[in-house]
Motif scaffolding. Structure first.
Motif: not given
Ligand SMILES: NC(=O)c1ccc[n+]([C@@H]2O[C@H](COP(=O)([O-])OP(=O)(O)OC[C@H]3O[C@@H](n4cnc5c(N)ncnc54)[C@H](O)[C@@H]3O)[C@@H](O)[C@H]2O)c1
Ligand SMILES: O=C(O)[C@H](O)[C@H](O)COP(=O)(O)O
Length: 381
Positions: A219-226
């Motif tokens: 869940r949210h593996l791809i967020d702003k950091n990524a």
């Protein structure tokens, strides 16, 4: 404990099935001659829209069997007051809508359709990439690195197509051993790929409150950091589950980078905001797996599992129901200009965008597009 005999010996009563009407060839697979040929038991099937399968309906119909797809949440809220259900089959790969611990504690058998649409989804991803970047048909001119996150049935199938096209694969799957495709860290995939495609299940972190969660939650593996580590030219594709990407962070990223993004699944599905939709290169209504073959295979797998539960010999096969298939991967590879005939993904994109009204696509419209979808054919390899 419920077993084949408790489901089978109650021959006075028909085998009662409540099923999502969006399951392919429901009546061909689940009837008295395909389930009751050895026991002579009759079969009663109630086909209902998946989102309308609720506790009240289950209490009213007292089914033995529930057959669902991805839009029916299965757990205590649906089944706490029910003792009749002994088997739940989901004709889908994803299982995030099913509380499997709850079913196990209730001794209710569960089956899903692992791998059923792996080629369909891989072909959807290839079509999206090659529609947006036709130059990737000739990787010698433009070297292509495809990043794949999640290397199970779909991710590994996609990797085979990629290799066949001469692309390099950078893959990340922390739950599988290293291999020629499981060959990179998440940071490497994010920062070094021309295209990134997500093929993970939707999972939450394992902790005391959630013992069946994952040490590698998605869940949210791809967020702003990524997103910040992905070059702006990197094309991002999500055909896994919507919440794997933080939609708020994605909108901000596209505004800033102009990144090409393809979504088949959405964080707030079945609703989609115009703010997100208007920024996507391609958007489709969760139909990546919607081929004749993918859906029939899903039905076949849960039918076989139900037969095993009932201890009856399977008497139906998808192969007798499949129309002739003329779509050959070898032909497409030799004639890239035929891609649009194999799958016109932009038509699916236009269909979804046509539902935009008052700043959003409404859930009912999203569901209707999926219900009325003209199933594609899987390309034969
Ligand atoms: N859009 C569609 O129509 C459609 C169709 C079918 C499946 N799906 C989705 O695609 C998902 C993947 O399907 P599949 O058949 O490949 O499933 P699969 O179970 O065969 O493979 C999933 C892989 O993801 C890996 N994984 C788990 N957590 C990870 C993490 N944090 N990082 C990297 N890898 C991780 C697992 O180890 C596994 O190998 C399904 O769970 C489903 O939600 C969508
Ligand atoms: O997990 C899956 O198999 C897919 O997401 C599936 O194709 C979803 O389709 P639905 O069950 O919503 O019809």
């Amino acid at each position: 404990m419920p077993n084949a005999s408790t489901m089978n010996n109650d021959n006075m009563r028909p085998l009662t099935i409540v099923a999502d009407s969006n399951i392919a060839s429901l009546n061909e697979f689940f009837n008295a001659s395909t389930l009751g040929q050895e026991t002579k038991r009759t079969v009663k099937i109630f086909a209902v829209t998946g989102r309308d399968i609720n506790a009240q309906l289950i209490a009213e119909l007292q089914p033995d069997v529930l057959l669902i797809r991805s839009v029916t949440p299965i757990g205590a809220a649906l089944l706490a007051d029910n003792n009749s259900v002994k088997f739940v089959g989901s004709a889908t790969i994803g299982t995030d809508h099913v509380d499997q611990d709850y079913l196990a504690a209730r001794n209710i058998t569960f089956a899903n359709a692992a791998g059923c649409s792996k080629h369909s989804v891989a072909q959807y991803v290839l079509t999206a990439i090659l529609s947006l970047r036709p130059q990737y048909w000739q990787p010698s001119i433009a070297p292509v690195t495809l990043g794949i996150i999640g290397l199970g049935n779909i991710g590994s199938t996609l990797a085979r197509y990629a290799h066949d096209l001469g692309w390099q694969v950078l893959g990340y799957d922390p739950l599988l051993p290293a291999s020629n495709i499981n060959n990179a860290s998440l940071a490497q995939v994010l920062s070094q790929s021309n295209v990134i495609s997500l093929h993970v299940p939707l999972t939450d972190r394992k902790d005391d409150a959630n013992p069946s969660g994952s040490d590698y939650p998605t869940r949210h593996l791809i967020d702003k950091n990524a997103l910040d580590t992905m070059p702006s030219e990197t094309l991002l594709i999500n055909s896994a589950r919507g919440p794997v990407i933080n939609a708020h962070d994605l909108v901000a990223d596209i505004k800033h980078t102009g990144r090409q993004v393809v979504l088949d699944v959405f964080e707030h599905e079945p609703e989609i905001s115009e703010d997100l939709l208007s920024k996507l290169a391609i958007a489709t209504a969760h139909i990546a797996g919607y081929t004749v073959e993918g859906k029939l295979r899903g039905t076949q797998i849960i039918y076989d599992a139900l037969c095993e539960k009932l201890a009856v010999t399977p008497a139906q096969s998808m192969h007798t129901l499949l129309p002739l298939n003329m779509f050959l991967w070898s032909e497409l590879k030799a004639h890239p200009e035929r891609l649009i005939k194999f799958y016109n993904i932009m038509q699916d994109d236009a269909a979804l965008r046509s539902k935009l009204a008052d700043g959003q696509v409404k859930g009912a419209d999203f569901d209707q597009l999926r219900r009325d979808y003209h199933l594609r054919r899987e390309w034969q390899s």
